[in-house]
Scaffold this motif. Structure first.
Motif, PDB file in Angstrom:
ATOM      1  N   GLU A 190       3.879   5.540  -5.481  1.00 43.28           N
ATOM      2  CA  GLU A 190       3.817   5.548  -6.948  1.00 43.28           C
ATOM      3  C   GLU A 190       2.755   6.523  -7.432  1.00 43.28           C
ATOM      4  OE1 GLU A 190       5.095   4.447 -10.694  1.00 43.28           O
ATOM      5  OE2 GLU A 190       5.973   3.942  -8.776  1.00 43.28           O
ATOM      6  N   ALA A 191       1.587   6.492  -6.745  1.00 47.37           N
ATOM      7  CA  ALA A 191       0.503   7.405  -7.147  1.00 47.37           C
ATOM      8  C   ALA A 191       0.918   8.854  -6.938  1.00 47.37           C
ATOM      9  CB  ALA A 191      -0.763   7.081  -6.351  1.00 47.37           C
ATOM     10  N   ILE A 192       1.571   9.117  -5.798  1.00 46.48           N
ATOM     11  CA  ILE A 192       2.029  10.504  -5.532  1.00 46.48           C
ATOM     12  C   ILE A 192       3.070  10.921  -6.555  1.00 46.48           C
ATOM     13  CG2 ILE A 192       3.329  11.895  -3.876  1.00 46.48           C
ATOM     14  CD1 ILE A 192       1.854  10.309  -1.665  1.00 46.48           C
ATOM     15  N   PHE A 193       3.981   9.987  -6.890  1.00 51.05           N
ATOM     16  CA  PHE A 193       4.994  10.296  -7.876  1.00 51.05           C
ATOM     17  C   PHE A 193       4.375  10.603  -9.241  1.00 51.05           C
ATOM     18  CE2 PHE A 193       7.896   8.821 -11.229  1.00 51.05           C
ATOM     19  CZ  PHE A 193       8.957   9.678 -11.002  1.00 51.05           C
ATOM     20  N   GLN A 226       0.829  -1.215   0.000  1.00 50.25           N
ATOM     21  CA  GLN A 226       0.000   0.000   0.000  1.00 50.25           C
ATOM     22  C   GLN A 226       0.860   1.261   0.000  1.00 50.25           C
ATOM     23  OE1 GLN A 226      -2.639  -0.374   3.315  1.00 50.25           O
ATOM     24  NE2 GLN A 226      -4.023  -1.805   2.273  1.00 50.25           N
ATOM     25  N   VAL A 227       1.932   1.235   0.809  1.00 50.11           N
ATOM     26  CA  VAL A 227       2.836   2.405   0.846  1.00 50.11           C
ATOM     27  C   VAL A 227       3.481   2.606  -0.515  1.00 50.11           C
ATOM     28  CG1 VAL A 227       5.023   3.236   1.808  1.00 50.11           C
ATOM     29  CG2 VAL A 227       3.265   2.319   3.322  1.00 50.11           C
ATOM     30  N   MET A 276       4.513  14.125 -11.108  1.00 55.00           N
ATOM     31  CA  MET A 276       5.048  14.252 -12.463  1.00 55.00           C
ATOM     32  C   MET A 276       4.019  14.880 -13.399  1.00 55.00           C
ATOM     33  SD  MET A 276       8.138  13.341 -12.472  1.00 55.00           S
ATOM     34  CE  MET A 276       8.470  13.240 -14.194  1.00 55.00           C
ATOM     35  N   PHE A 277       2.749  14.468 -13.204  1.00 55.65           N
ATOM     36  CA  PHE A 277       1.706  15.028 -14.044  1.00 55.65           C
ATOM     37  C   PHE A 277       1.578  16.544 -13.802  1.00 55.65           C
ATOM     38  CE2 PHE A 277      -2.729  16.278 -14.620  1.00 55.65           C
ATOM     39  CZ  PHE A 277      -2.900  15.964 -15.963  1.00 55.65           C
ATOM     40  N   ILE A 278       1.583  16.901 -12.526  1.00 54.00           N
ATOM     41  CA  ILE A 278       1.476  18.335 -12.190  1.00 54.00           C
ATOM     42  C   ILE A 278       2.694  19.087 -12.715  1.00 54.00           C
ATOM     43  CG2 ILE A 278       1.499  19.953 -10.250  1.00 54.00           C
ATOM     44  CD1 ILE A 278      -0.190  17.885  -8.724  1.00 54.00           C
ATOM     45  N   TYR A 279       3.884  18.489 -12.540  1.00 50.42           N
ATOM     46  CA  TYR A 279       5.097  19.150 -13.002  1.00 50.42           C
ATOM     47  C   TYR A 279       5.066  19.349 -14.514  1.00 50.42           C
ATOM     48  CZ  TYR A 279       9.969  19.808 -14.209  1.00 50.42           C
ATOM     49  OH  TYR A 279      11.125  20.290 -14.735  1.00 50.42           O
ATOM     50  N   ARG A 280       4.694  18.299 -15.236  1.00 49.49           N
ATOM     51  CA  ARG A 280       4.642  18.422 -16.690  1.00 49.49           C
ATOM     52  C   ARG A 280       3.586  19.430 -17.120  1.00 49.49           C
ATOM     53  NH1 ARG A 280       5.316  12.149 -18.567  1.00 49.49           N
ATOM     54  NH2 ARG A 280       7.531  12.012 -18.093  1.00 49.49           N
ATOM     55  N   HIS A 281       2.454  19.348 -16.458  1.00 43.79           N
ATOM     56  CA  HIS A 281       1.390  20.279 -16.817  1.00 43.79           C
ATOM     57  C   HIS A 281       1.810  21.716 -16.522  1.00 43.79           C
ATOM     58  CE1 HIS A 281      -2.657  21.409 -17.785  1.00 43.79           C
ATOM     59  NE2 HIS A 281      -2.792  22.055 -16.621  1.00 43.79           N
ATOM     60  N   THR A 282       2.452  21.914 -15.388  1.00 47.25           N
ATOM     61  CA  THR A 282       2.909  23.249 -15.015  1.00 47.25           C
ATOM     62  C   THR A 282       4.013  23.689 -15.964  1.00 47.25           C
ATOM     63  OG1 THR A 282       2.437  22.719 -12.729  1.00 47.25           O
ATOM     64  CG2 THR A 282       3.809  24.603 -13.106  1.00 47.25           C
TER      65      THR A 282
END
Length: 198
Positions: A165-168, A159-160, A172-178
């Motif tokens: 992985e989900a946070i990563f 679970q951790v 990454m999605f936020i970073y790329r989008h930004t």
């Protein structure tokens, strides 16, 4: 039954439902009955002898002279000798039967000792098996507990790892989008600046 007249461990053992104990109980009962019968026969013989002596004295008193008494006593002597021979044969037969019963009893005693020893061995074996069964149950519980803890630990790690992985992925999605938005904004700014200069 014979067991009812006994006390102690032998009575406890004979009181069981074991068929061999029942055979031993019957044999001992027969022996006791035979001994009681012998005592009854001895008492009856004593009564019979007293009666015979009394009858003999009365018969002798009725005879007229000594010759008649001697003839009567001779005849009685022959009858008593025949009866004595018969009783001796009967006594011999009874003694043989008593010896047979004693031999059977000795055999039953040996069998009883063997059964008691086997019973003791079985009880000890049962106790040992129960001890091993308890140890196996405890070991099984311990292994189940350890296995459950390991499964929980692996589940928590999984679970951790999934959360990480989900946070990563989200980061990454936020970073790329930004980053994409920043590039678009820079590009738009550069175009606006170029247009203004011309």
């Amino acid at each position: 039954e014979f067991v009812a007249d006994m006390d102690g461990p032998l009575a406890d053992l004979l009181a069981g439902d074991d068929p061999e104990c029942a055979v031993l109980d019957r044999a001992l009962g027969k022996l006791v009955a035979l001994l009681h019968q012998r005592e009854d026969e001895d008492r009856a013989l004593s009564r019979h002898m007293r009666k015979d002596v009394k009858e003999l004295s009365g018969a002798l008193d009725e005879l007229p002279d000594a010759d008649a008494r001697v003839a009567f006593l001779s005849k009685k002597h022959v009858q008593l000798m025949a009866e004595s021979t018969r009783l001796q044969r009967q006594g011999t037969s009874s003694r043989k039967r008593i010896e047979e019963v004693r031999a059977e009893t000795a055999g039953f005693d040996a069998e009883l000792d063997r059964m008691a020893a086997a019973k003791l061995r079985l009880e000890n074996l049962c106790r040992e098996l129960q001890k091993q069964n308890r140890a196996a149950r405890d070991e099984s519980k311990r292994l189940d507990t350890e296995e459950h803890q390991k499964r929980n630990e692996l589940s928590q790690r999984f679970q951790v790892a999934c959360w990480a992985e989900a946070i990563f992925i989200q980061t990454m999605f936020i970073y790329r989008h930004t980053s994409y938005d920043h590039k678009q904004a820079s590009h738009s700014f550069m175009q606006t600046s170029s247009s203004s200069s011309s």
